[in-house]
Design a protein around this motif. Sequence first.
Motif, PDB file in Angstrom:
ATOM      1  N   SER A 188      26.673  52.936  78.178  1.00  0.00           N
ATOM      2  CA  SER A 188      27.132  53.893  79.222  1.00  0.00           C
ATOM      3  C   SER A 188      27.220  52.805  80.550  1.00  0.00           C
ATOM      4  N   ASP A 189      28.628  53.128  81.159  1.00  0.00           N
ATOM      5  CA  ASP A 189      28.510  52.338  82.334  1.00  0.00           C
ATOM      6  C   ASP A 189      29.204  53.184  83.304  1.00  0.00           C
ATOM      7  N   GLY A 196      30.797  44.294  69.268  1.00  0.00           N
ATOM      8  CA  GLY A 196      31.767  43.045  69.814  1.00  0.00           C
ATOM      9  C   GLY A 196      32.585  43.535  71.017  1.00  0.00           C
ATOM     10  N   ALA A 197      33.039  44.698  70.832  1.00  0.00           N
ATOM     11  CA  ALA A 197      33.804  45.252  71.930  1.00  0.00           C
ATOM     12  C   ALA A 197      32.696  45.367  73.275  1.00  0.00           C
ATOM     13  N   ILE A 198      31.695  45.696  73.117  1.00  0.00           N
ATOM     14  CA  ILE A 198      30.857  45.869  74.296  1.00  0.00           C
ATOM     15  C   ILE A 198      30.337  44.598  74.701  1.00  0.00           C
ATOM     16  N   ILE A 199      30.270  43.404  74.008  1.00  0.00           N
ATOM     17  CA  ILE A 199      29.830  42.322  74.382  1.00  0.00           C
ATOM     18  C   ILE A 199      30.900  41.723  75.180  1.00  0.00           C
ATOM     19  N   GLU A 200      32.126  41.838  74.785  1.00  0.00           N
ATOM     20  CA  GLU A 200      33.405  41.420  75.659  1.00  0.00           C
ATOM     21  C   GLU A 200      33.316  42.166  76.844  1.00  0.00           C
ATOM     22  N   TYR A 201      33.344  43.505  76.832  1.00  0.00           N
ATOM     23  CA  TYR A 201      33.487  44.489  78.118  1.00  0.00           C
ATOM     24  C   TYR A 201      32.281  43.666  78.879  1.00  0.00           C
ATOM     25  N   ILE A 202      30.959  43.630  78.616  1.00  0.00           N
ATOM     26  CA  ILE A 202      29.792  43.236  79.366  1.00  0.00           C
ATOM     27  C   ILE A 202      30.150  41.853  80.020  1.00  0.00           C
ATOM     28  N   ILE A 203      30.539  40.782  79.343  1.00  0.00           N
ATOM     29  CA  ILE A 203      30.878  39.590  79.680  1.00  0.00           C
ATOM     30  C   ILE A 203      31.952  39.405  80.920  1.00  0.00           C
ATOM     31  N   ALA A 204      32.936  40.462  80.660  1.00  0.00           N
ATOM     32  CA  ALA A 204      34.118  40.081  81.444  1.00  0.00           C
ATOM     33  C   ALA A 204      34.001  41.081  82.659  1.00  0.00           C
ATOM     34  N   ARG A 227      30.630  34.419  81.375  1.00  0.00           N
ATOM     35  CA  ARG A 227      29.657  33.552  80.655  1.00  0.00           C
ATOM     36  C   ARG A 227      29.287  33.745  79.360  1.00  0.00           C
ATOM     37  N   LEU A 228      29.228  32.701  78.521  1.00  0.00           N
ATOM     38  CA  LEU A 228      28.789  32.749  77.155  1.00  0.00           C
ATOM     39  C   LEU A 228      30.076  33.193  76.421  1.00  0.00           C
ATOM     40  N   MET A 229      31.250  33.117  76.990  1.00  0.00           N
ATOM     41  CA  MET A 229      32.553  33.104  76.075  1.00  0.00           C
ATOM     42  C   MET A 229      33.370  31.808  76.439  1.00  0.00           C
ATOM     43  N   LEU A 230      33.983  31.212  75.438  1.00  0.00           N
ATOM     44  CA  LEU A 230      34.640  29.766  75.996  1.00  0.00           C
ATOM     45  C   LEU A 230      36.076  30.148  75.923  1.00  0.00           C
ATOM     46  N   GLY A 231      36.724  29.596  77.103  1.00  0.00           N
ATOM     47  CA  GLY A 231      38.235  29.675  77.410  1.00  0.00           C
ATOM     48  C   GLY A 231      38.992  28.925  76.503  1.00  0.00           C
ATOM     49  N   PRO A 232      40.291  29.186  76.377  1.00  0.00           N
ATOM     50  CA  PRO A 232      41.316  28.282  75.683  1.00  0.00           C
ATOM     51  C   PRO A 232      41.345  26.905  75.954  1.00  0.00           C
ATOM     52  N   ASP A 233      40.899  26.584  77.412  1.00  0.00           N
ATOM     53  CA  ASP A 233      40.901  25.036  77.581  1.00  0.00           C
ATOM     54  C   ASP A 233      39.585  24.325  77.124  1.00  0.00           C
ATOM     55  N   HIS A 234      38.911  25.027  76.403  1.00  0.00           N
ATOM     56  CA  HIS A 234      37.323  24.268  76.204  1.00  0.00           C
ATOM     57  C   HIS A 234      37.615  23.566  74.841  1.00  0.00           C
ATOM     58  N   PRO A 235      37.070  22.257  74.591  1.00  0.00           N
ATOM     59  CA  PRO A 235      37.383  21.731  73.528  1.00  0.00           C
ATOM     60  C   PRO A 235      36.905  22.420  72.215  1.00  0.00           C
ATOM     61  N   ASP A 236      35.816  23.420  72.388  1.00  0.00           N
ATOM     62  CA  ASP A 236      35.318  24.014  71.143  1.00  0.00           C
ATOM     63  C   ASP A 236      35.927  25.438  71.101  1.00  0.00           C
ATOM     64  N   TYR A 237      36.995  25.794  71.874  1.00  0.00           N
ATOM     65  CA  TYR A 237      37.460  27.188  71.784  1.00  0.00           C
ATOM     66  C   TYR A 237      37.903  27.602  70.550  1.00  0.00           C
TER      67      TYR A 237
END
Length: 213
Positions: free
Chosen positions: A57-58, A67-75, A81-91
């Motif tokens: 709850s937030d 998975g949805a919660i992790i994406e929500y909290i990180i965003a 942080r802890l998500m790699l964007g499309p420009d990262h070589p390990d994306y």
Amino acid sequence: MLTVHHLGKSQSERIVWLCEELGLSYEIKHYVRDPVTSLAPPELVGLHPLGTAPVISDGELLLAESGAIIEYIIAKHGNGRLMLGPDHPDYADFIFWWHYANGNFQPNMGRNMVLRRLDVPKDNPMAVRLSGRLASAFALIDKRLGEVPFLAGKEFTAADIMTVFSLTTMRYFMPCDLTPYPNILAYLQRIAAREAYQRAMQKGDPGMPLLLA
């Protein structure tokens, strides 16, 4: 205030761990499994239509699915942080392992767990097939971790947070011998050394022996 509704020995440990890795201010509300059925108590079942953990709850928001919660909290709270964007070589590797955790690996373990609980003979064709798929899944992870320190590559990411539950706490429900997978065992020691992981497990499931070997 961000609140993690945490069911003991469940995928909600991922959310507690994420909050610790990100250094967030949050609260944990603990729920205890029924001692007979091992299912979630009515208080948690009534919190969200899915009736499963994790739930956060937030403010006025209630959100389920790890998975949805992790994406929500990180965003929302973690500045990406802890998500790699499309420009990262390990994306691409990050995206694969991020989705593999609950899209393939955890369901694979769950199906095998159900067959065991139904006492399906090991030589049953379906049991043989699903057991083989699970062995292949472990082998794939082990191979990857023989090449890089973390699943996405050199960096620890949310893909690791998503995967470690299946390699550890899930084995309370679906025992698996990790001896054939030395790279996974070495990886789990790297995870165990993380202070955020130590804090998370102590806060979420104090006293629970960690299945890191």
